[in-house]
Design a protein around this motif. Sequence first.
Motif, PDB file in Angstrom:
ATOM      1  N   PRO A  42      43.718  44.787  41.932  1.00 15.76           N
ATOM      2  CA  PRO A  42      43.363  43.485  42.519  1.00 15.76           C
ATOM      3  C   PRO A  42      42.433  42.652  41.651  1.00 15.76           C
ATOM      4  CG  PRO A  42      42.104  45.228  43.560  1.00 15.76           C
ATOM      5  CD  PRO A  42      43.071  45.911  42.629  1.00 15.76           C
ATOM      6  N   GLU A  71      43.720  39.130  39.957  1.00 16.25           N
ATOM      7  CA  GLU A  71      43.938  38.043  40.905  1.00 16.25           C
ATOM      8  C   GLU A  71      42.612  37.540  41.460  1.00 16.25           C
ATOM      9  OE1 GLU A  71      45.901  35.094  42.344  1.00 16.25           O
ATOM     10  OE2 GLU A  71      46.882  36.649  41.145  1.00 16.25           O
ATOM     11  N   GLN A  72      41.672  38.455  41.669  1.00 18.54           N
ATOM     12  CA  GLN A  72      40.374  38.021  42.168  1.00 18.54           C
ATOM     13  C   GLN A  72      39.598  37.244  41.112  1.00 18.54           C
ATOM     14  OE1 GLN A  72      38.169  40.838  44.496  1.00 18.54           O
ATOM     15  NE2 GLN A  72      39.999  41.591  45.522  1.00 18.54           N
ATOM     16  N   ASN A  73      39.777  37.601  39.840  1.00 14.79           N
ATOM     17  CA  ASN A  73      39.151  36.794  38.786  1.00 14.79           C
ATOM     18  C   ASN A  73      39.755  35.402  38.725  1.00 14.79           C
ATOM     19  OD1 ASN A  73      37.168  38.537  37.818  1.00 14.79           O
ATOM     20  ND2 ASN A  73      38.574  39.589  36.439  1.00 14.79           N
ATOM     21  N   ALA A  80      40.914  33.779  41.257  1.00 12.80           N
ATOM     22  CA  ALA A  80      40.333  33.052  42.383  1.00 12.80           C
ATOM     23  C   ALA A  80      38.899  32.623  42.081  1.00 12.80           C
ATOM     24  CB  ALA A  80      40.367  33.931  43.638  1.00 12.80           C
ATOM     25  N   LEU A  81      38.140  33.493  41.404  1.00  8.89           N
ATOM     26  CA  LEU A  81      36.767  33.143  41.050  1.00  8.89           C
ATOM     27  C   LEU A  81      36.741  31.991  40.051  1.00  8.89           C
ATOM     28  CD1 LEU A  81      33.740  33.681  41.223  1.00  8.89           C
ATOM     29  CD2 LEU A  81      34.020  35.485  39.505  1.00  8.89           C
ATOM     30  N   THR A 113      31.279  40.213  34.892  1.00  8.82           N
ATOM     31  CA  THR A 113      31.531  40.498  36.313  1.00  8.82           C
ATOM     32  C   THR A 113      30.868  41.813  36.725  1.00  8.82           C
ATOM     33  OG1 THR A 113      33.676  41.474  35.765  1.00  8.82           O
ATOM     34  CG2 THR A 113      33.649  39.152  36.444  1.00  8.82           C
ATOM     35  N   SER A 168      33.821  42.412  43.334  1.00  2.00           N
ATOM     36  CA  SER A 168      35.145  42.176  43.902  1.00  2.00           C
ATOM     37  C   SER A 168      35.814  43.520  44.168  1.00  2.00           C
ATOM     38  CB  SER A 168      36.003  41.316  42.967  1.00  2.00           C
ATOM     39  OG  SER A 168      36.205  41.958  41.724  1.00  2.00           O
ATOM     40  N   ASP A 169      36.966  43.469  44.823  1.00  2.00           N
ATOM     41  CA  ASP A 169      37.611  44.704  45.260  1.00  2.00           C
ATOM     42  C   ASP A 169      38.396  45.358  44.126  1.00  2.00           C
ATOM     43  OD1 ASP A 169      36.547  44.060  47.656  1.00  2.00           O
ATOM     44  OD2 ASP A 169      38.435  43.894  48.739  1.00  2.00           O
ATOM     45  N   SER A 223      32.890  43.648  52.976  1.00  2.00           N
ATOM     46  CA  SER A 223      33.544  42.906  51.902  1.00  2.00           C
ATOM     47  C   SER A 223      32.621  42.812  50.693  1.00  2.00           C
ATOM     48  CB  SER A 223      33.890  41.492  52.368  1.00  2.00           C
ATOM     49  OG  SER A 223      34.774  41.525  53.467  1.00  2.00           O
ATOM     50  N   GLY A 233      32.912  38.516  46.152  1.00  2.00           N
ATOM     51  CA  GLY A 233      34.122  37.777  45.800  1.00  2.00           C
ATOM     52  C   GLY A 233      33.890  36.321  45.430  1.00  2.00           C
ATOM     53  N   THR A 234      34.429  35.432  46.253  1.00  2.00           N
ATOM     54  CA  THR A 234      34.270  33.992  46.017  1.00  2.00           C
ATOM     55  C   THR A 234      33.432  33.353  47.123  1.00  2.00           C
ATOM     56  OG1 THR A 234      36.383  33.572  47.140  1.00  2.00           O
ATOM     57  CG2 THR A 234      36.433  33.789  44.735  1.00  2.00           C
TER      58      THR A 234
END
Length: 340
Positions: free
Chosen positions: A58, A61-63, A65-66, A114, A261-262, A289, A292-293
């Motif tokens: 994941p 994709e989370q990067n 989004a960030l 990160t 992030s996850d 959680s 994240g963002t």
Amino acid sequence: MSSSNPPYDAFLLVSFGGPEGPDDVMPFLENVLRGKRVPRERMLEVAEHYKHFGGVSPINEQNRALIAALGEQFSRDGIDLPIYWGNRNWSPLLPEALQQIAGDGKRRVLAFFTSMYSSYSGCRQYRENIQQAQAEVGPQAPQVDKLRFGFNHPGFVGPMAENVRASLQSLDADVSTPVLFTAHSIPLAMADNCSYQRQLEESCRLVAESLGLTNWQLVYQSRSGPPQQPWLEPDVCDTIAAMDDDQKLESLVIAPVGFISDHMEVIYDLDDEAATLCRQRSIHMARSSTVGTHPDFVAMIAELVRERMTDDVPRRALGDLGPWHDVCPLDCCLYKPTRP
């Protein structure tokens, strides 16, 4: 923004990277473990973790989004820096990112790693990776300066506390419910020459105190070294079992304070292994959680950028350790693996 600081003309998100399909898993893990004395059996075990989720981590994709959230935040804050992204272990790799930055004519870069904590793998190794990438790019490679760690910044502590509170509420639990803060374990030889453990303990304390928690501790997860090599303990699953054996647990919150992030370690080690253990023991578990963002966390990163671009931004930090340094000492987070 008036400033006596040298001008910066680009921002670089620096991260670990992860596979984005089944065919990527083994090449990715070979990149991660190159030069490390990790048994092949362990590599194959971790490969199965990724295959359990379709071979997709994941983290990429989370990067993305960030990066999107940072672009919007930079625009609101008047930060005129293009955003680039480079990973240690998978595309887009750091040499590719620095080559792109150089090709765009940018010369001075601010980098956000990160990670919220100082260690060889979370800081110094990234700096070494950047130096190697600069050497590959050649004389036109940009200068890269890292931002300070935000483990005690209100923009990290606040969202983390908010997420723990939401987990307690989901269990209809109060502040006496056990909360296990988790972070990636590292070898003791690495921990002995960095501030990783001290910073983690401070983050946990700040979150716990802001919520009035009365039953919490810092535990570790995801160790990967040989059994005879000492790593930071206790392990999260060992801790859950011991607590339940000692006094039957009804509910439990796990808060991955060591991750922003996850990562695969979060969704496998906590959402799968720890969750399975809790189900087997009839413990109601909630996993908080990661930040994240979260808007406050994204705003924190932009604030750290503005700190370096202007003299007018206060360096905010909670607790006893104060704002962490921008420039690492020469011997900061040194680590030379030795045979156990």
